[in-house]
Design an enzyme around this catalytic site. Structure first.
Site, PDB file in Angstrom:
ATOM      1  N   LYS A 186       0.853  -1.182   0.000  1.00  0.00           N
ATOM      2  CA  LYS A 186       0.000   0.000   0.000  1.00  0.00           C
ATOM      3  C   LYS A 186       0.885   1.226   0.000  1.00  0.00           C
ATOM      4  O   LYS A 186       2.005   1.196   0.526  1.00  0.00           O
ATOM      5  CB  LYS A 186      -0.879   0.017   1.250  1.00  0.00           C
ATOM      6  CG  LYS A 186      -2.112   0.842   1.112  1.00  0.00           C
ATOM      7  CD  LYS A 186      -3.144   0.073   0.316  1.00  0.00           C
ATOM      8  CE  LYS A 186      -4.496   0.699   0.319  1.00  0.00           C
ATOM      9  NZ  LYS A 186      -5.512  -0.276  -0.094  1.00  0.00           N
TER      10      LYS A 186
HETATM   11  N1  GLU Z   1      -7.209  -0.029  -3.303  1.00  0.00           N
HETATM   12  C1  GLU Z   1      -7.954  -1.213  -3.596  1.00  0.00           C
HETATM   13  C2  GLU Z   1      -7.988  -2.123  -2.386  1.00  0.00           C
HETATM   14  O1  GLU Z   1      -7.821  -1.701  -1.272  1.00  0.00           O
HETATM   15  C3  GLU Z   1      -7.489  -1.893  -4.868  1.00  0.00           C
HETATM   16  C4  GLU Z   1      -6.081  -2.357  -4.863  1.00  0.00           C
HETATM   17  C5  GLU Z   1      -5.613  -2.886  -6.227  1.00  0.00           C
HETATM   18  O2  GLU Z   1      -6.410  -2.959  -7.137  1.00  0.00           O
HETATM   19  O3  GLU Z   1      -4.419  -3.189  -6.322  1.00  0.00           O
HETATM   20  O4  GLU Z   1      -8.239  -3.291  -2.497  1.00  0.00           O
END
Ligand code: GLU
Length: 429
Positions: free
Chosen positions: A119
Site C-alpha cells: 500500500k
Molecule cells: N485499493 C484497492 C484495495 O484496497 C485496490 C487495490 C488494487 O487494485 O491493487 O483493495
C-alpha cells in the site's frame, strides 16, 4: 464460540483507541493461534518486508516550495509481485499504510490471485491542491519509487482520493524513465491506456456478489431486502446501484455531508445524478435527513460501510441492527467490535473478502496488459463473479470448520496459504 485468542506469543497491545494496525494484528493473532503458526513464521508474516518513506518537494502554483511525505509499504511478495493502492489523505500515517498493506496480502491470498500485498500513500489534502500540483506530487512520488515499482515487482492502483488520472500519471512517469511504454506497472488506469472494462465498478460489484451470497445463507430474499450504505464514493454508490438492480430496497445512503433515509427505497439513479451535479449528496431530496450514527444503526437486512476505517466500534456495535454487514471499506470495524457483532448473530463479510473485487479486476487488467489482449465486459464480470463466489464459499467453509466468524475464517485461509507457500520457498539467507 467466540473468536478469543489463546496466546502463546506476545499479544498485540490494546490501547484506548485502536488504530487499523492494531485491529489487523488482533485478528492475525487469533488466526495464527488457531493455526498453531510457529513463532518464526508468525514474526515473519507480521513484519512488512519493506517500508519506504519519501520526501516530495513541490513548487506550488504560487511559487512556494512545499514538502509532502509519501510512503510505500510492501507487506510481502511471497505469492507474487506486491499489489495495492495509493491513497492521498492529510492525516494518513505509516501505521495505517502498514495495516492496509497487510490486508492486501490477505486479500490476494483469499482470492487466489498471484500477488503479495502493498500500500502507498501521500500525506496531502486533495481538496486544497490544483490539478497541476496533484500531477507534480504524483510524478515526483513515482520517480522516488522507481526502484520499488514495476510490473513484476510492485503494482500500484487507486485507493482513497486517487483515480484513473493519477494512475495515468504514474504509468507515464514510470514509462518515461524506462524508455518504453509499460502499461502493466499500474492498474485502475483509463481504458484508453490499457485499463480494463469493469475495473471501476469491480469493488462494488464484488460487494454485491458476496452480499447476495450472505443473504442466501441467512435465508433472506434479495428482492425487497433492505440495505443501508455508508459512503457514496465509487464503492458505496456502485454497491447501492447494483443491489438496487437486484431488487433490494436501499433505505439509507450517506456521504460526508449527511445521511438520508427513505423507507420505500432511495432512487439510486437520482442520488447518483445529484452527486454528479453537486459533487456531494448535500441537499438531496430523495430521503429524510438523518444523522451518520442513525444510518449505521438503521434496522435493515444489510449494512454496507463503504466510507473509511473505524466506523463500527465497541461503542456503537451494541446498537447495530443489521443482520449482515458487508465491509466495502478497508477496516471499517474495530477488532473490539468483532465479538459484540458475533454475539448479536450479525454475519460480517470481512473487508478482505468483501472489497476484494477491486484487486481481482486489477489482476485481470494486469494480465490483459501483459498479454496485449483485452477482454469483453461480460468476460470480466463473469470471471469476477466466479472468483468472488468461490472465495466466499471457501471463507464460509473455513469459518465453519474452525467455528469462528467469517473474518477469522478468512484470516485463517489467507495466513495458511501464505505460510505454506513460504515454507515451500524456504528462507533465503
Ligand atoms: N485499493 C484497492 C484495495 O484496497 C485496490 C487495490 C488494487 O487494485 O491493487 O483493495
Amino acid at each position: 464460540m467466540f473468536d478469543q485468542p489463546i496466546l502463546h506469543h506476545e499479544p498485540t497491545p490494546i490501547t484506548d483507541k485502536e488504530n487499523p494496525l492494531e485491529s489487523m494484528m488482533r485478528r492475525f493473532d487469533i488466526a495464527a493461534e488457531i493455526l498453531g503458526l510457529e513463532k518464526g513464521l508468525y514474526e515473519y508474516l507480521k513484519t512488512p518486508a519493506k517500508q519506504v518513506i519519501v520526501s516530495i518537494p513541490i513548487q506550488m502554483d504560487d511559487g512556494r516550495i512545499e514538502i509532502f511525505e509519501g510512503y510505500r509499504v510492501i507487506h510481502n511478495d511471497i505469492l507474487g509481485p506486491s499489489k495495492g493502492g495509493i491513497r492521498y489523505a492529510p492525516d494518513v500515517t505509516l501505521d495505517e499504510v502498514k495495516a492496509l498493506a497487510a490486508w492486501m496480502t490477505w486479500k490476494c491470498a483469499i482470492m487466489n490471485i498471484p500477488f503479495g500485498g502493498a500500500k502507498g500513500a501521500v500525506r496531502c489534502d486533495v481538496n486544497t491542491l490544483t490539478k497541476v500540483e496533484l500531477e507534480k506530487i504524483t510524478r515526483r512520488y513515482t520517480s522516488n519509487l522507481l526502484d520499488v515499482f514495476g510490473p513484476d515487482r510492485d503494482i500500484p492502483a487507486p485507493d482513497m482520493n486517487t483515480n484513473e488520472q493519477v494512475m495515468a500519471w504514474i504509468m507515464d512517469t514510470y514509462s518515461m524513465h524506462m524508455r518504453r511504454t509499460e502499461t502493466a506497472v499500474v492498474t485502475g488506469k483509463p481504458l484508453i491506456l490499457g485499463g480494463s472494462l469493469g475495473r471501476r465498478e469491480a469493488t462494488g460489484r464484488g460487494c454485491m456478489i458476496v452480499t447476495l451470497g450472505a443473504l442466501e445463507k441467512k435465508g433472506i430474499k434479495a428482492k425487497g431486502a433492505t440495505i443501508a450504505v455508508q459512503g457514496f464514493g465509487n464503492v458505496g454508490s456502485t454497491t447501492a446501484q447494483l443491489l438496487a438492480e437486484q431488487g433490494c430496497t436501499i433505505v439509507g445512503i450517506s456521504d460526508v455531508t449527511g445521511a438520508y433515509y427513505n423507507k420505500k427505497g432511495i432512487d439510486i439513479a437520482k442520488a447518483l445524478a445529484w452527486a454528479s451535479t453537486h459533487r456531494t449528496l448535500d441537499g438531496f431530496t430523495g430521503g429524510d435527513k438523518i444523522t451518520q450514527e442513525e444510518l449505521l444503526e438503521l434496522e435493515c437486512d444489510v449494512l454496507v460501510p463503504a466510507a473509511k476505517e473505524e466506523q463500527i466500534t465497541a461503542a456503537n456495535a451494541p446498537r447495530i441492527r443489521a443482520k449482515i454487514i458487508c465491509e466495502g471499506a478497508n477496516g471499517p470495524t474495530d477488532a473490539s467490535a468483532d465479538p459484540i457483532l458475533q454475539e448479536k448473530g450479525i454475519l460480517v463479510i470481512p473487508d478482505i473478502l468483501a472489497n476484494a473485487g477491486g484487486v481481482t479486476v486489477s489482476y485481470f487488467e494486469w494480465a490483459q496488459d501483459r498479454a496485449g489482449y483485452f477482454w469483453t465486459l461480460d468476460r470480466v464480470n463473469r470471471r469476477l463473479e466466479r472468483l468472488m463466489r468461490a472465495s466466499f464459499d471457501a471463507v464460509y467453509q473455513s469459518a465453519e470448520k474452525y467455528s469462528v466468524s467469517l473474518r477469522i475464517g478468512a484470516y485463517i485461509l489467507a495466513i495458511d496459504k501464505v505460510a505454506k507457500t513460504l515454507k515451500v520457498r524456504g528462507i533465503y539467507a
